[in-house]
Design an enzyme around this catalytic site. Structure first.
Site, PDB file in Angstrom:
ATOM      1  N   CYS A 108       0.784  -1.130   0.048  1.00 57.92           N
ATOM      2  CA  CYS A 108       0.045  -0.015   0.086  1.00 57.92           C
ATOM      3  C   CYS A 108       0.909   1.251   0.004  1.00 57.92           C
ATOM      4  O   CYS A 108       0.555   1.987  -0.827  1.00 57.92           O
ATOM      5  CB  CYS A 108      -1.003  -0.048   1.104  1.00 57.92           C
ATOM      6  SG  CYS A 108      -0.180   0.143   2.892  1.00 57.92           S
TER       7      CYS A 108
ATOM      8  N   HIS B 277      -2.725   1.087   6.897  1.00 58.55           N
ATOM      9  CA  HIS B 277      -2.918   1.471   5.284  1.00 58.55           C
ATOM     10  C   HIS B 277      -3.021   2.691   4.724  1.00 58.55           C
ATOM     11  O   HIS B 277      -3.182   3.785   5.604  1.00 58.55           O
ATOM     12  CB  HIS B 277      -4.615   0.963   5.073  1.00 58.55           C
ATOM     13  CG  HIS B 277      -4.658   0.871   3.515  1.00 58.55           C
ATOM     14  ND1 HIS B 277      -3.861   0.301   2.694  1.00 58.55           N
ATOM     15  CD2 HIS B 277      -5.560   1.534   2.914  1.00 58.55           C
ATOM     16  CE1 HIS B 277      -4.495   0.300   1.585  1.00 58.55           C
ATOM     17  NE2 HIS B 277      -5.668   1.101   1.492  1.00 58.55           N
TER      18      HIS B 277
ATOM     19  N   ASP C 101      -7.382   5.724  -3.602  1.00 62.21           N
ATOM     20  CA  ASP C 101      -6.658   4.694  -3.217  1.00 62.21           C
ATOM     21  C   ASP C 101      -6.022   3.568  -4.374  1.00 62.21           C
ATOM     22  O   ASP C 101      -6.797   3.068  -4.853  1.00 62.21           O
ATOM     23  CB  ASP C 101      -7.337   3.948  -2.089  1.00 62.21           C
ATOM     24  CG  ASP C 101      -6.417   2.871  -1.399  1.00 62.21           C
ATOM     25  OD1 ASP C 101      -5.264   2.669  -1.755  1.00 62.21           O
ATOM     26  OD2 ASP C 101      -6.790   2.412  -0.332  1.00 62.21           O
TER      27      ASP C 101
ATOM     28  N   ASP D  59     -17.045  -1.178  12.873  1.00 59.78           N
ATOM     29  CA  ASP D  59     -17.063  -1.811  14.277  1.00 59.78           C
ATOM     30  C   ASP D  59     -16.384  -3.072  14.164  1.00 59.78           C
ATOM     31  O   ASP D  59     -16.447  -3.666  13.195  1.00 59.78           O
ATOM     32  CB  ASP D  59     -18.365  -1.883  14.767  1.00 59.78           C
ATOM     33  CG  ASP D  59     -18.918  -0.810  15.299  1.00 59.78           C
ATOM     34  OD1 ASP D  59     -18.124   0.206  15.273  1.00 59.78           O
ATOM     35  OD2 ASP D  59     -20.146  -0.650  15.425  1.00 59.78           O
TER      36      ASP D  59
END
Length: 747
Positions: free
Chosen positions: A280, A338, A363, A405
């Site tokens: 990444c 990331h 991204d 979550d």
């Protein structure tokens, strides 16, 4: 008809040196004309007959692409006088202005490509008295200095950072161990214009409709999406192949890279064959280089504890065996970190009032498809902040990366599942980027999410999940909120994990202190907080250094008035940074009694001999404690810690007074920190754009324990300004330990 002789043109001067300086492109070239749209550039024509525009106007043609048309803004007809017959549907018309310092035989003009000009290579020609002359080729880029350009930035310091700065910092690690690495963007190195234009020309949309693709390059929204797709090679002849395995045969370990230019140059020089390999931060660093070259303000951003939510339900499920080991049974995960990019641009496609203007997430790491292609963004950060997951592009995916979550599950022997806990605070920590004008870390978490655990944060989460406006405060309209910027003992044994137990009998005051400490660490360690629960967390005994034993302790406490009979399962796993477990280093199971309102401390030692082989190609140690209440079979408690090992120190020294064109000496030293491990296959790689044309690799002999190696080398800087020199030491035991120095090279 007047007669002008055999040739009307004696010569032409595009003034590339002066024009490029005024257009902030002289770092790219002083020989090739490179201008920014919305800003005039100077052109001088020498003619053999006195020039009178009223009698014989100059007629210019500017065109780009293989099928230029006025309607698509890829062909422009203009002149002095501007008596050109052009199409009624013509858009993006250039302008020519005759300057006062012209003379009858010397015509001096300003030509201005409008602020909506498609970026790329243009061909410029002129016609006078029936004679046409090719003036040459020029490159047009986006213009952050121009208020009419969608990438306009008001702050000159921000333009210098996000467009012109070739030296960057990328943050890595985990939320508990944030570290930085220098990244050499090198966007103004040789052939970068050709490289970036080839990237645009090889995208899938250009292959399907080249005329429409070239026309669409007027729009930074479109171009940024194209670049996001082209940095990875999943769908096309993109720049990088992603690899998250432990084998990098046939290519380069992603941790080896220290800058974008060697990658882009290799891709360009080898017929646009994808370069192996990237992860990444490499994808993001390379994309940032391309965007800055094109003139789009761009920065690299790191999200710690980043969720990869594949089904869009804003929940990441993590499964544990009854010994605490994480089971690799889900295609969802939480990455230690990331890295993506942000680009600055207007978003009139989303709102006319500027609601979604500003930073946009892009991204290039290939995670999920977007409209059938592996790319992501641009997604407005303002939309992410306020749960606007209906806004394009890919906002739901990015929202989940910073807000999902986490639900921990216990998988029993019969494969039944018991929910251990739900953590609403774990994901999206310390979102970081380099500060303007310094190497300091700028925490931009507040621009992505409201304060963790606040009513507003929970309301936005529920809105993003349900699109129910009633769950959001009435006094603050969604989508309208502005962005806020802003030596240890070395004994080693063959045991993998040594566990000892001590019980603390503390006073009430000490207990309160301990409880407060647990509260501080609750979000990061997955503790639970009911009055009948067991609370627990990990603490470091010493900093976790690679080459040394790792020492932690697990602290447990019960608020119950009764004695708790517990089974404590401690596991240590080697993890890749994307949350995938690889090797189970060891598990230990202990039966313990936890007294009411007492603290139980379990020291944990992970010897270097136990973890070092597994950690050569892994990023962190996942230490998990799964505690089962023997009297309550369906009650379990979980604490986790991501231990990122600190690299052994390496030093890089450079003498002062570095000047361009003058040889300079430097030195690298490294000490093998281990007690009994000989380092084999040792190499030292030296690199730095503006300092060295190519990487230099030194192959060195094996390095015995506690022995030091010293390497002297020299280099000749070929560019002035601030440059980054990087030394990378690699061996069989330690992967790519880096040292860097910022060098201010004098002209």
């Amino acid at each position: 008809m007047a007669y002008f002789g055999p040739s009307l043109f004696r010569g032409v001067d595009l003034h590339p040196r002066n024009n490029n300086f005024l257009h902030h492109t002289s770092e790219i070239s002083v020989d090739q004309l490179i201008v920014r749209r919305g800003q005039p550039f100077k052109l001088t024509l020498n003619v053999t007959q006195p020039f009178d525009p009223k009698l014989h106007p100059l007629l210019f043609t500017a065109k780009t692409g293989s099928i230029p048309t006025e309607k698509q803004g890829t062909l422009s007809l203009f002149g002095v006088q501007d008596v050109v017959t052009r199409s009624p549907s013509a858009k993006g018309v250039w302008r020519a202005d005759l300057l006062k310092d012209s003379s009858p035989h010397t015509v001096v003009l300003n030509l201005t490509p409008p602020a909506v000009t498609p970026v790329g290579e243009w061909i410029l020609a002129v016609k006078l008295g029936g004679e046409e002359k090719l003036l040459g080729k020029l490159v047009v880029l986006y213009n952050s200095w121009c208020p009419d350009d969608w990438v306009y930035l008001k702050d000159e310091k921000e333009i210098n950072e996000y467009v012109l700065n070739e030296q960057g910092v990328i943050f890595k690690g985990s939320n508990n161990y944030i570290s930085s690495m220098d990244w050499d963007f090198g966007q103004f190195e040789d052939n970068m214009v050709k490289i970036c234009l080839r990237i645009l020309d090889l995208n899938l949309k250009h292959g399907k409709d080249p005329a429409d693709d070239v026309s669409a390059r007027c729009n930074p929204i479109y171009v940024s999406r194209v670049v996001s797709a082209m940095i990875n090679s999943v769908d096309d002849r993109g720049v990088l192949v992603g690899n998250w395995s432990s084998s990098y045969s046939g290519g380069t370990n992603p941790t080896k890279w220290s800058g974008s230019y060697p990658i882009l140059q290799k891709w360009y020089n080898h017929g646009s064959k994808p370069v192996k390999y990237g992860q990444c931060w490499v994808f993001a660093g390379v994309m940032c280089s391309v965007m800055r070259l094109l003139g789009i303000p761009c920065r690299v951003v790191t999200n710690f504890q980043s969720a990869h939510d594949t089904n869009g339900n804003l929940t990441i499920d993590e499964y544990h065996a009854d010994n605490g080991v994480i089971l690799n049974t889900s295609n969802e995960s939480v990455w230690n970190f990331h890295v993506w990019t942000e680009a600055w641009m207007r978003r009139p496609d989303l709102a006319n009032n500027g609601t979604y203007d500003g930073w946009q997430v892009l991204d290039p790491t290939p995670q999920e498809e977007s409209n059938g292609v592996y790319c992501c963004g641009p997604s407005p950060v303002k939309a992410i902040l306020n749960g606007g997951t209906n806004q394009k592009y890919d906002t739901p995916f990015v929202f989940a990366e910073v807000n999902a979550d986490c639900v921990a599950w216990l998988v029993k022997a019969d494969n039944s599942k018991v929910k251990i806990s739900t953590d609403t605070r774990r994901v999206g920590q310390y979102i970081s980027t380099k500060s303007v004008g310094s190497r300091r870390r700028n925490d931009v978490t507040d621009s992505y999410k409201h304060r963790e655990g606040s009513e507003k944060e929970r309301a936005v989460f529920k809105y993003a999940k349900t699109k129910d406006y009633s769950k959001v405060d009435d006094d603050e309209e969604l989508g309208m909120v502005g962005v806020m910027e802003n030596d240890e003992e070395d004994d080693q044994t063959e045991d993998n994990v040594n566990v000892e137990e001590t019980e603390g009998d503390q006073s009430e005051e000490e207990e309160d202190d301990e409880s407060g400490e647990e509260d501080d660490k609750e979000a990061g360690n997955g503790t639970t907080g009911s009055t009948d629960a067991v609370t627990m967390h990990f603490e470091e005994v010493t900093p976790p250094r690679n080459g040394k034993d790792v020492r932690l302790r697990l602290v447990l406490r019960s608020e119950s008035r009764s004695i708790r009979s517990l089974s404590v399962n401690i596991s240590v796993q080697a993890m890749r940074y994307n949350g995938v477990p690889t090797v189970n280093i060891q598990t230990v199971v202990k039966d313990k009694i936890l007294l009411p309102r007492r603290v139980l401390i379990i020291p944990i030692r992970v010897p270097f001999l136990a973890y070092h082989k597994a950690m050569v190609d892994c990023f962190s140690l996942k230490v998990s404690a799964l505690v089962m209440d023997k009297e309550r079979p369906n009650t379990a408690y979980l604490a986790e810690d991501n231990v990122v090992l600190i690299d052994p120190p390496i030093s890089l020294t450079v003498s002062r007074n570095v000047k361009a064109g003058h040889r300079k000496r430097a030195e690298v030293t490294f000490l093998n920190p281990t007690n009994n491990e000989t380092l084999c296959n040792c190499t030292l790689t030296i690199s730095g754009s503006g300092l060295m044309r190519d990487e230099v690799v030194f192959r060195m002999p094996d390095l015995k324990p506690k022995n030091r190696i010293r390497v002297m080398f020299s280099f000749v800087p070929y560019k002035s300004g601030k440059r980054t020199l990087v030394a990378d030491f690699d061996c069989s035991t330690f992967r790519d330990i880096k040292a860097s120095r910022i060098i201010n090279v004098q002209p």
